[in-house]
Structure formats: structure tokens, C-alpha cells
Design an enzyme around this catalytic site. Sequence first.
Site, PDB file in Angstrom:
ATOM      1  N   ASP A 154      -6.126  -7.169  -5.148  1.00  0.00           N
ATOM      2  CA  ASP A 154      -6.051  -6.011  -6.038  1.00  0.00           C
ATOM      3  C   ASP A 154      -6.246  -6.396  -7.493  1.00  0.00           C
ATOM      4  O   ASP A 154      -6.773  -5.620  -8.286  1.00  0.00           O
ATOM      5  CB  ASP A 154      -4.667  -5.350  -5.922  1.00  0.00           C
ATOM      6  N   HIS A 171       1.986   3.067  -3.189  1.00  0.00           N
ATOM      7  CA  HIS A 171       1.051   3.809  -4.025  1.00  0.00           C
ATOM      8  C   HIS A 171       1.312   5.313  -3.984  1.00  0.00           C
ATOM      9  O   HIS A 171       1.144   6.014  -4.966  1.00  0.00           O
ATOM     10  CB  HIS A 171      -0.392   3.587  -3.547  1.00  0.00           C
ATOM     11  N   GLN A 185       0.836  -1.205   0.000  1.00  0.00           N
ATOM     12  CA  GLN A 185       0.000   0.000   0.000  1.00  0.00           C
ATOM     13  C   GLN A 185       0.862   1.243   0.000  1.00  0.00           C
ATOM     14  O   GLN A 185       0.577   2.219  -0.685  1.00  0.00           O
ATOM     15  CB  GLN A 185      -0.949   0.049   1.214  1.00  0.00           C
ATOM     16  N   HIS A 225     -54.058  14.360  -0.779  1.00  0.00           N
ATOM     17  CA  HIS A 225     -53.640  12.979  -0.534  1.00  0.00           C
ATOM     18  C   HIS A 225     -54.809  12.178   0.041  1.00  0.00           C
ATOM     19  O   HIS A 225     -55.079  11.053  -0.383  1.00  0.00           O
ATOM     20  CB  HIS A 225     -52.477  12.939   0.470  1.00  0.00           C
ATOM     21  N   GLU A 248      -9.631   0.494   4.514  1.00  0.00           N
ATOM     22  CA  GLU A 248      -9.939   0.062   3.147  1.00  0.00           C
ATOM     23  C   GLU A 248      -9.588  -1.427   2.982  1.00  0.00           C
ATOM     24  O   GLU A 248     -10.421  -2.217   2.575  1.00  0.00           O
ATOM     25  CB  GLU A 248      -9.123   0.923   2.173  1.00  0.00           C
ATOM     26  N   HIS A 249      -8.337  -1.779   3.302  1.00  0.00           N
ATOM     27  CA  HIS A 249      -7.883  -3.175   3.221  1.00  0.00           C
ATOM     28  C   HIS A 249      -7.526  -3.656   4.616  1.00  0.00           C
ATOM     29  O   HIS A 249      -6.734  -3.015   5.296  1.00  0.00           O
ATOM     30  CB  HIS A 249      -6.621  -3.295   2.359  1.00  0.00           C
TER      31      HIS A 249
END
Lengths: 429, 429
Positions: free
Chosen positions: B361, B262, B259, B420, B327-328
Site C-alpha cells: 500500500d 478501510h 483491509q 476506399h 484486488e489484493h
Amino acid sequence: MRRLDSRSPDFQAQLRALLAFETSQDPQVDAAVAGILAEVKACGDAAVVAYTNRFDGTQAQTLAELELSQHELKAAFERLPAARREALVAAAQRVRQYHERQRADSWSYRDEDGTLLGQQITPLDRVGVYVPGGKAAYPSSVLMNVLPAHVAGVPEIIMVVPTPRGEKNDLVLAAAHVAGVTRAFTVGGAQAVGALAYGTETIPQVDKITGPGNAYVAAAKRAVFGIVGIDMVAGPSEILVICDGGTDPDWVAMDLFSQAEHDEIAQAILLCPDAAFIERVEASIARLLPTMPRRAIIEASLANRGALIQVADLVEACEIANYIAPEHLELSVAEPEAWLPRLRHAGAIFMGRFTSESLGDYCAGPNHVLPTARTARYASPLGVYDFQKRTSLINVSELGAQKLGRIASELAHGEGLSAHARAAEMRLK
Amino acid sequence: MRRLDSRSPDFQAQLRALLAFETSQDPQVDAAVAGILAEVKACGDAAVVAYTNRFDGTQAQTLAELELSQHELKAAFERLPAARREALVAAAQRVRQYHERQRADSWSYRDEDGTLLGQQITPLDRVGVYVPGGKAAYPSSVLMNVLPAHVAGVPEIIMVVPTPRGEKNDLVLAAAHVAGVTRAFTVGGAQAVGALAYGTETIPQVDKITGPGNAYVAAAKRAVFGIVGIDMVAGPSEILVICDGGTDPDWVAMDLFSQAEHDEIAQAILLCPDAAFIERVEASIARLLPTMPRRAIIEASLANRGALIQVADLVEACEIANYIAPEHLELSVAEPEAWLPRLRHAGAIFMGRFTSESLGDYCAGPNHVLPTARTARYASPLGVYDFQKRTSLINVSELGAQKLGRIASELAHGEGLSAHARAAEMRLK
């Protein structure tokens, strides 16, 4: 009320103009909201109390004073006339039953290498439901927002509802009792949204905020999106009636009124291939309008944004309906099922002559929080799925790691991500 | 890389500081984007061509020149080395198989009065997929965005990908071929988002835009939200590894790297109850780091936002993981299934020592577009459900209209909405 004809050469342009609605945000509202949110974030309870006293004319010393006890909610329910109490309970039961079918379950499977793949479903921990006060205090909205969260299994549901000058709406409180909110506070506006998004000493931080509100509430929800989840930002209400000419024109007129009465900018449109029937609906509108308590609103709405549109046939009506992607679509025709496959975009479809949109608003079962302003092209009604979320599950077997590792390594090198590649390669024998 | 201990008295504050990430929007970016969007809305193709020539250094005369033919996509696929081609096809097949399980089906039922209630599922008509160009050109993202739309049944998928100075990435084009995009244009930035949202003479208007991009793309997606749907606005990538101390420390180190590589602001965190193991991971990091091609990025990311955290036990690790909502999430422990019920919030959970995040991934099957920045508290991975939408169906029988009409009328009167009420009452015998 304007009349259009789909055969006229400029019909497409007329239709676009009819649907055009500027939802542009107001920079002044945004600036005011930003100030309120910053204050609530920094000062918590004190800011919420100060804004509430200022905007709602209350004289609270602490936020705790503005909390409604479960006892108060129950007492409001018990004060209602029996018929209203029973109607509320019956509506809640039907809404709950429908939404129970929306609940998703976790699943998983193993591939031929023994690798497990799945999707785990969990409810949100805590949600906030905004309920408008004042003139647009709708207890049915309490049911429609709270019950799906309940069915999803959300353990804590926090309701906020402003009570201008301390005026509480018994029906709203009773609906909160019936729907089962965990805690309720008589605060509103951007300060209530801020309290739910950031948390204060007294109001706990939630994970998602749903429910309608005025321009300040809408701007505040947009601003806190990302810190918490939000539902849609709703536009004016809309109804599109497709009629084959066989329904009582009074029924069609009243169904158009039932959206128009919400708001001067609500939109009510009829699509019909039968010119004579359109004239009968016009006559019904003229005759019934003077009898309506909300006549002025209905009249303004029909004049501003309403239309009676003559179409070539029901096939064309369905095509136009898909372009409009209305919030509410009435299919007031002899065989509604036959037309369903042609309809791709609508929040809800009310099929057959007996299905007035108002039945769906209150008690048929489906949610009345629906996508507006053509967003039904990509959005869905509020539902249990808005209060559940998914987590992907992957448990790669030793054997699977050999096969998948080679694929991942190849693609990771292709993307120039060598740590990704090596993490996969390390698991190879 | 910082080391934390959950027993230290200020651990909660340290953890909050570690996770804090200002996603504040840049007003200058917003202003630039607003200008570009207005120009694209007003001038269509001409504006898109002009901005593309200016920002991407191209010399196109017409937007048609910037369209990639299916033939070009196929040729790019065929130019790839066989191993890469096979990896791409194998990954696409697994991703498609997993996502097929996410497809929802329409349902309906009749209540005791013969009233039909249901939920109709339809795909979106047309979606746009943004694919970044340049350094972050990830063919795997093409698969992860396009395949769920395909599985949902979206008939038209429009890809946009910038090609600065005309440089096309064969692997991205090949992925578009394998995933099956309908049309592809070599345009990017806010101008591409605007073209998809408003439509131009050449690029058709879509109903939803998904896919990652830089700050301009993210700002443009936020700005057009409401005109079209958008997926999430993604933050920096994150990994949280929970390890019982029994995994090869090199594997854990490399998974953290995968990670960290990135982005300098990506976040990699380890939770482990075993101090000695944490030291072994530290030693692995020190030893492996100099061997990594993206060493500088990894080093900055680990220093800025990484942490090795000693916890009391795995129970506490799960509680902290729920707070972080990563996230992961790697569950690198002996019996991962046993811990699953304690984990409520994560984008994806990678279970067992063999499941490196990088396998997920690329090719395990689940989507790699996942909620970041604690939004897994309320958000889900990108999926088929993002490309399908629901329409409520209600067909009230004549008998049902009698029962529901009384409930609706009672509640509508309670809300002061007499149209209504009367619409319901008109259907009573």
C-alpha cells in the site's frame, strides 16, 4: 464544402464549431436498453430468442439454432471467389504480424534486499466481439477485433452478429473463420450485449466486449461496463489530411471521400498552406463526386462536417492537428518523418503520399479501431494490450520487511490506519 | 465472521452471495451531479467558488484564492517530523523506480517492401488528480496517482483536494510537493471534476482525471467520461489471503484487519485447507480486535462481508481466487512462486509470509490503485500506461502500395466501400 483560413480572426471559434459533436445519450434508447438487459439477465436464452425473433424477423425456437458452427464459417470462406479469399488471408496475416509486436511480457526484478517486484501479464479468459449486421457489416472489423485477442492468448472468443431476416454475410462469416472465433451466434442489439455480459444457458459470460454497433449496442455496452470490460464507444469516423501541395489532388479528394462515405456525420478535413492546391482539390472533388456510388452520403458528410482549411505553414498544420486529435491523420508531405515529432495526438498517422488511409483500414497491419472525437488526446488504438492485463507481484524478503515495514508503519500512522501499521510492525524483528 | 467450507453442496451459491455487491448508481446523486456539472460548464470559476463555499464551508471570493502555491506545498513538507518526511521521500523513490519499468517506448519496423509500421508512444498533455479530503485523506494516494503520470512524462499535473472548513492536511500537501504536482486547488466534489473536465478561467482543462472520491465524485467522473479519460470507478477495498497454515495467525488476522479497517463494506476473506489453523486465526481475531482503534469499522466489515473459508487444498484455493479476482491477494504459503502460474486474476499478489498487504500500500513500489469487484478479470493496476497513449504509424512505400492496394481494393469492394477501393487503386501503377 466549407473553406476556412487560419488567419481569420474568428478561426478558433470556427474550428471549435466544426469539431463540436453532441454525443449526448438518448434517454429513450437508454430506457429501452435497460428493459432489454433486465429481461436477458432474468430470463437468459428465452429473452434473447424472443428479442431476436422480434427485431431480426427470425423464427428461432432455441438459442442453439442461432449458433453458427465452425463448419458453416469454413463453408462461407470456401464459397468466396479465390481473389477475395486470398485478400482476406493476406490481410489477416499482416494484421497478426503487426499485433504480435504489441504483446507484452511479464517482468520482475529483485532489489538490493532480495525483495522481488514485478508485473505478471495474463490474457483475459473469454471475450465477446460484437459485429454489426445489415448495411454496416464489415468483415475487416472481425479481423481487427478478433486477431488482437488471439495474439494476446485469449482462449475463448465469442462473436455475435445479427442476421436480419436470416441474411448471413458470407464475407463476415469467412472473416470469423480466418480470424479464428471460438463460437459465433447470429444475435445482435442490446440483447446480444446482455447475453455476453450476464451469460445465458447457451451463451457464456465474457470478461470484455469489444466491437462497434448502433445506438442501442453503444448504450448497452455503457450500461454493462463494470460487470464486463468494454472497448471505447466510437463516434463518427474522421480523417484529417495535412498536405504540402505536392500530392495528386485526386488522391487527396478520394482519401477525403473514403471517410466521408462511411456516414453523413463523418468528418473529412484538409489542412494545406497552398491556396492554389486547395482549389485543385476542390476541382477534383467536383469532378470525382458524380462518379461515386455513395455520392449522396459523401456529399452530405462533406457539406455537414467537412472543411478545406488554409494554414500558414506545416508547423501550424501540426499544431491544429494536435488540437483536433483526429482518428486518422494523413501526412501527405515530402518528408513525413520530419514532422512526426510535432504530432502528439492522433489514432493513426498515414505517412507519405502512397499511404492512403484505406490501406490502413484493411491490411497494412495496425488496427483500424481507433479513438474518435478528440479522444486520441488520451486513448489508443484497439490492441493486444486491451486483451491482456497486469498483476503486480511483490515478494518482500525478511530483510526487506525490516526496511519497508518502518516506512509503511510511519505513513500508515500518518493516515490513521493502525491495522496497516501493525501488520507491517508485526514483521519487524 | 462467517465460516464456509468448499465441500458444502451450496458453496458456489454461498460464494456468489458473499461477493455480490450492488454498485448501482443512485439516480438522485446522478441528478445532483448533472446540475453541478452544467453549472460549472456554463459559469466556470464563479460556479466552482459558489459550490465550494456552500459544500466546504469556505468564504472564497475568487478561485485564485483556492490555489495552493508551490511554496505552501513545500512548507507543509518542511513542517513534517523528520521521520515522516523521510518515509514519504523513501516511499516516493521506490514507487518511482518500480514505475519506471512500466514506461513503454515507441517502436517501428520495415517490411520486405520497405513499408514502415510502428507505434508511437506519447504522454498525455495534462492530467487531473482528485484527492479526497476529510476522513479519507490519503497522502499515499497522491504519490500513487501523481508519480506514474510523472514517469510517463505528463508535463502538467493538476491536483484538486477539498479542504472542508479550510482544514488542510499537511501530509497530503507534503506528498503533492514530493510527487511534484504542477498546480493544486483546494476544491473537491463534482464541481472539481467539472472544472477539470471543461476547464474554467482559472483551472485548465485536462485530458484525463484519476483518483478516488465519494459517490458524487464517482458519478461526476462517469458523467464526464468521453470528454476526458478517467481511471476506474473503484469499489470497496478487498483482500483475499491464501494461507497454507504455516504463517503466524496474528499476522493473518492483522492483514485481514488492514483491509477491513478501510470501510464497513470492505471485504476480507481467508482461504485455508487447515481447519485447526482457521480456528487459530479466529482466536487471533477475537484477541486482537479489542485493541484496534478502528475496531467498530473492522467488526462491521468482517461481519458484513468477511469469511473464513476452508478449502480442500491450495489448488482449489487458487481456483477460487481466480473466480474472486481480488484486488489484493496474499499468497501466505511456503513456496509462493510455485503457485503463481495457477493465479490468473488479481490486482496485486503479495507473495510469502513477510509480504503484508500494507507494505504494498505504501512503499514496496507497485501501485496501490487496483481493480476491485472482480474487475481484475479484465483490468490492471493504475500505471504509467494509463498516462501514455499509442499512435499507429504507417508509411507505405511505392512498392508496398502496389501489393497492399490490391488487397485493400478487393476487400473494400467486398464491403461496398468504393471510395476506399479507389483511393487504393489510384496508387497502383
